[in-house]
Design an enzyme around this catalytic site. Structure first.
Site, PDB file in Angstrom:
ATOM      1  N   GLY A 164     -13.949   8.107  -3.999  1.00 21.73           N
ATOM      2  CA  GLY A 164     -12.944   9.321  -3.845  1.00 21.73           C
ATOM      3  C   GLY A 164     -13.786  10.512  -3.430  1.00 21.73           C
ATOM      4  NE  ARG A 292      -9.225   1.926  -6.580  1.00 21.72           N
ATOM      5  CZ  ARG A 292      -8.873   2.698  -5.644  1.00 21.72           C
ATOM      6  NH1 ARG A 292      -7.842   2.664  -4.885  1.00 21.72           N
ATOM      7  NH2 ARG A 292     -10.061   3.569  -5.154  1.00 21.72           N
TER       8      ARG A 292
END
Length: 697
Positions: A164, A292
C-alpha cells in the site's frame, strides 16, 4: 456450501461480499466497531456483532474478539475481505483450529509471500522474472547504503513486510539515502510491526500490471487476465483498468502463465494477484503477490462476466474452478476510479467529516458503484478514507474512458474534501487517452491535475446567490392560517392568524415605493477576500451585480424543479445543483465541486487567518519530530513538524517567513484535528507558502 458466513471486515468490501453470499442463500454475519454501529454493512447483514472500540487494533484486528463472534453466531466460514486480517497467517490458523473455513489461501502460502525478500527467492526458483536488488538479512544502515550504491541510483527502498505504499521511498542520489531509510523504517514499524527493508533497482517509467489468478484445492490454476494499475500516487493505486492496453497476446499469455506458476509454487488456494513491473521494452519482473482479493477486482469482473467472490466461496467449499482457462474470455474494457475523502490541493491529505450531500450516477450493467457509506455517514479518522469505487464498462477503451469521465461529472459529494475533480482531470488527460501511462504519470502532471475546479467565478457566485435568495424567500413565507409574529416597538410580541398573501407574510425584502434588495457576501474557498452580491427585484425577475462592478448587471430568474435549481441568466436556462451545510456552500460543476463560504466581511487579514489555519493539526495523529529551532528565523516552505497520521508521515511547512516561538507538543504526543501545534510569529510582510502540508519524502 456452508450456510452461515461471518465477514471480518467493514465498509464497501463487506457490502460487496454480502451481495454475492446472500444471493447464494448464505446467512451473512457482520462484525462492527463502536464507530460503525450505524454503518451500511451492519444494516445489510442478517445479523451483526459488536467487537470493540473504534481503533482497528481493538476491533477489526482483534483476532480473539472475531473468533468469539464466530462462535457466538455459529458461523461456519469467515471471509476476511481485504486489508485488516486478510493476510494474517495467525488468523488463518486460528480459524482452522476453531473448525472454521477461511475464505482465502493457507497460512503457509501467506507466509511465503508475506516478506518481499523471501518471495523473490521463491519466484527465482519458479522461473518467474524478478527485479535486481538486495533482499539480505544484514539490515545495518551501512550495508543497505553499500548495496544501494552497488545496484546504482536511482533505487527504491521498500518495507519487506509492506504494501500500500507504506515504508516505501524512491532515492535519486546517495546523499538522500540515510534520511529516506530512517523515514521508511519508522513508517514500516508503525504499519507492519517490522522495519526490515529491501533495496531494488528503480525501473524508470515502468507500468504496473497485475494478473488475477485463482487456484482450487485440486491443484488447478487459471489466470483471469490482467489489470493496468499504473496511475498511482504515493505508490497507491488511483485508477485501474482491464485489460492492460497495448499488450500483445503473446505477452498477455506469458504474464498470465508466469502468475499461475508463482501461485502454484506456494500451493496457493483461492483468489490472488501477482503484480509485475513492465518496462518499455516489454520485459516484466515480479514485484509481489497479494494473497487476497484486491480492491480493483471489479474491473476483472466487468470484462470476464465472472463473480470473483462467488468463485472464492465455491473454491473454499472444496469445489473445482468454475471455468477452465480456455473458457475465459475478455469482452470490452473497464475502468475503476477510487473516490477518496482527501485533499489533492494539500498533498492528498486524508479528510474527515460528515457526508452532508451524496448523489451518485445511476447504476446499470455498464456502471456500478461499490460503497459502504450513505448520505449522512461520517468519514472517521480510524479507517481508510475511501468513499467508493466507481466502475464502468465500454465496448472499447475509448468508450469506457468517456463513460468514466461522464460518471465522475455526475458524482456529487459535499461535507468532506474529495479527489473527484482530480480523477476527472485524469480521465480527461490527453496523454492518458492516448494510452501514455506509467507509475510516474501523476507525479509528472501533478500541478495541473490537482488544480481546483475553475468555473466562471462571477457565474458561480451568481448561482450561489440565487440559491441563498431562493432559500431566504421560501424560508420566510408563512402558510395561510399559520400564526404570524408581529414586532411592535416597545411592546412584547403579539401573534395573530392571517390568511392574506401580504408583504407581512412574505418578509422577503419588500419596500414601500422601492424595489426589494438582498445582499450576500461569499468567499470562494481558495480566495483571499469575499465578494458582495446585490440582488434588486425587477419586473422580469432580479437584477444582480457584484459590488466591485456595480455597472455590470445581469438579469436572472430562478425556480426549483425536480432536476434542481433552474436558473435563467441573461436568457440562458440551466439546472444547477447546490448543497449547503451551515455557511458552507458547494456548487457542483462539470469539473467537480466548487466551494464558497457565506460570510460577513470584517477587518481581519485573510493572510493571517490562512497562516493560523496551517499551523493546526490537519487531522488526528502523533508528533514524530520537531524540525525548527525556537527563535531561529524560518522561510516560507521550511519544515516545522513531522507528524504521523493514518500510518503515513506528513511534514508541516512554514506558511510564511517568521519565527517559531513555542512548540505546544513534543515528539510522541498525540494531537487532535484542529489542535494548534506551535506559536508562529510571521514577519510583517509575510506571504503564505503555496503548500504548507506535504508527505515526507
Amino acid at each position: 456450501m456452508f450456510q452461515r458466513l461471518l465477514i471480518a471486515n467493514r465498509g464497501e468490501i463487506a457490502c460487496r461480499i454480502m451481495r454475492t453470499a446472500q444471493r447464494l442463500g448464505i446467512h451473512c454475519i457482520a462484525v462492527y466497531s463502536e464507530a460503525d454501529r450505524h454503518s451500511a454493512h451492519v444494516e445489510q447483514a442478517d445479523e451483526a456483532i459488536l467487537i470493540g472500540p473504534a481503533p482497528a487494533q481493538d476491533s477489526y484486528l482483534n483476532i480473539e474478539r472475531i473468533m468469539e463472534a464466530a462462535h457466538q453466531t455459529q458461523a461456519q466460514a469467515i471471509h476476511p475481505g481485504y486489508g485488516f486480517l486478510s493476510e494474517n497467517a495467525d488468523f488463518v490458523r486460528a480459524c482452522k483450529q476453531a473448525g472454521l473455513v477461511f475464505i482465502g489461501p493457507p497460512a503457509e502460502a501467506i507466509e511465503a509471500m508475506g516478506t518481499k525478500a523471501a518471495a523473490k527467492a521463491l519466484m527465482k526458483q519458479a522461473q518467474v522474472p524478478v527485479i535486481a536488488g538486495y533482499h539480505g538479512e544484514d539490515q545495518s544502515d551501512a550495508r543497505l547504503a553499500q548495496e544501494a550504491a552497488e545496484i546504482g541510483y536511482p533505487v527504491m527502498i521498500k518495507a519487506s513486510a509492506g504494501g500500500g505504499g507504506k515504508g516505501m521511498r524512491v532515492v535519486e542520489q546517495a546523499e538522500a539515502f540515510n534520511a529516506a531509510l530512517e523515514s521508511c523504517r519508522r513508517e514500516s514499524l508503525k504499519a507492519f510491526g517490522d522495519d526490515k527493508m529491501l533495496i531494488e533497482k528503480l525501473i524508470t517509467r515502468p507500468r504496473h500490471v497485475e494478473v488475477q489468478v485463482f487456484c482450487d484445492q485440486h491443484g488447478q490454476g487459471v489466470y483471469l487476465f490482467e489489470r493496468d494499475c499504473s496511475l498511482q500516487r504515493r505508490h497507491q493505486k488511483v485508477i485501474e483498468e482491464a485489460p492492460a492496453p497495448g499488450l500483445s497476446e503473446s505477452l498477455r499469455q506469458s504474464m498470465g502463465e508466469a502468475a499461475v506458476r508463482a501461485a502454484q509454487a506456494i500451493d496457493y488456494v483461492g483468489a490472488g494477484t501477482v503484480e509485475f513491473l513492465l518496462d518499455d521494452q516489454g520485459h516484466f519482473s515480479f514485484m509481489e503477490m497479494n494473497t487476497r482479493l484486491q480492491v480493483e477486482h471489479p474491473v476483472t469482473e466487468m470484462i470476464t462476466g465472472e463473480d470473483l467472490v462467488d468463485w472464492q466461496l465455491r473454491i473454499a467449499a472444496g469445489q473445482p474452478l468454475p471455468r477452465a482457462q480456455t473458457a475465459l474470455l475478455v469482452t470490452g474494457h473497464a475502468f475503476e476510479a477510487r473516490i477518496y475523502a482527501e485533499d489533492p490541493q494539500h498533498d492528498f491529505l486524508p479528510a474527515t467529516g460528515t457526508l452532508h450531500h451524496l448523489v451518485t450516477p445511476p447504476e446499470s450493467p455498464q456502471l456500478r458503484i461499490e460503497t459502504g457509506v450513505r448520505q449522512g455517514d461520517e468519514i472517521s479518522i480510524y479507517y481508510d478514507p475511501m468513499i467508493a469505487k466507481l466502475v464502468v464498462w465500454g465496448e472499447d477503451r475509448a468508450s469506457a474512458l468517456k463513460a468514466l469521465s461522464h460518471a465522475l461529472s455526475q458524482y456529487q459529494i459535499a461535507g468532506v474534501s474529495t479527489n473527484i475533480s482530480f480523477l476527472k482531470r485524469l480521465a480527461d488527460h490527453p496523454e492518458f487517452k492516448q494510452q501514455v501511462q506509467d507509475t510516474g504519470f501523476i507525479q509528472r502532471h501533478l500541478e495541473t491535475l490537482t488544480l481546483p475546479p475553475s468555473p466562471n467565478e462571477a457565474e458561480a457566485l451568481t448561482v450561489m446567490g440565487c440559491y441563498l435568495l431562493h432559500q431566504r424567500l421560501n424560508q420566510h413565507r408563512l402558510q395561510p392560517h399559520e400564526p404570524h409574529q408581529h414586532l411592535n416597538s416597545g411592546s412584547p410580541r403579539q401573534t395573530s392568524t392571517v390568511a392574506e398573501d401580504t408583504p407581512w407574510d412574505q418578509l422577503h425584502g419588500w419596500r414601500l415605493n422601492a424595489p426589494a434588495r438582498h445582499c450576500f457576501e461569499l468567499k470562494p474557498e481558495h480566495a483571499r477576500s469575499a465578494s458582495r452580491l446585490e440582488f434588486i427585484e425587477i419586473d422580469s425577475g432580479w437584477q444582480v451585480c457584484l459590488a466591485d462592478h456595480p455597472d455590470d448587471h445581469d438579469t436572472v430568474q430562478f425556480e426549483w424543479t425536480t432536476k434542481g435549481l433552474c436558473i435563467t441568466l441573461n436568457g440562458h436556462r440551466r439546472h444547477w445543483s447546490v448543497s449547503q451545510s451551515g455557511t458552507r456552500l458547494t456548487l457542483f460543476t462539470s469539473e467537480g465541486p466548487w466551494v464558497a463560504q457565506w460570510v460577513s466581511l470584517d477587518h481581519l487579514s485573510f493572510v493571517s487567518e490562512d497562516i493560523q489555519a496551517q499551523l493546526k493539526a490537519p487531522m488526528n495523529g502523533a508528533i514524530v519530530s520537531l524540525q525548527a529551532a525556537l527563535g531561529e528565523p524560518v522561510k516560507a516552505g521550511d519544515p516545522l513538524i513531522i507528524m504521523e497520521a493514518m500510518k503515513m508521515e506528513h511534514t508541516l511547512y512554514a506558511p510564511a517567513e517568521g519565527v517559531v516561538s513555542a512548540f505546544h507538543y513534543a515528539p510522541g504526543d498525540l494531537v487532535n484535528q484542529g489542535d494548534e501545534l506551535l506559536h508562529f510569529e510571521a514577519s510583517t510582510e509575510a506571504s503564505s507558502a503555496p503548500d504548507a502540508i506535504e508527505e515526507a519524502s
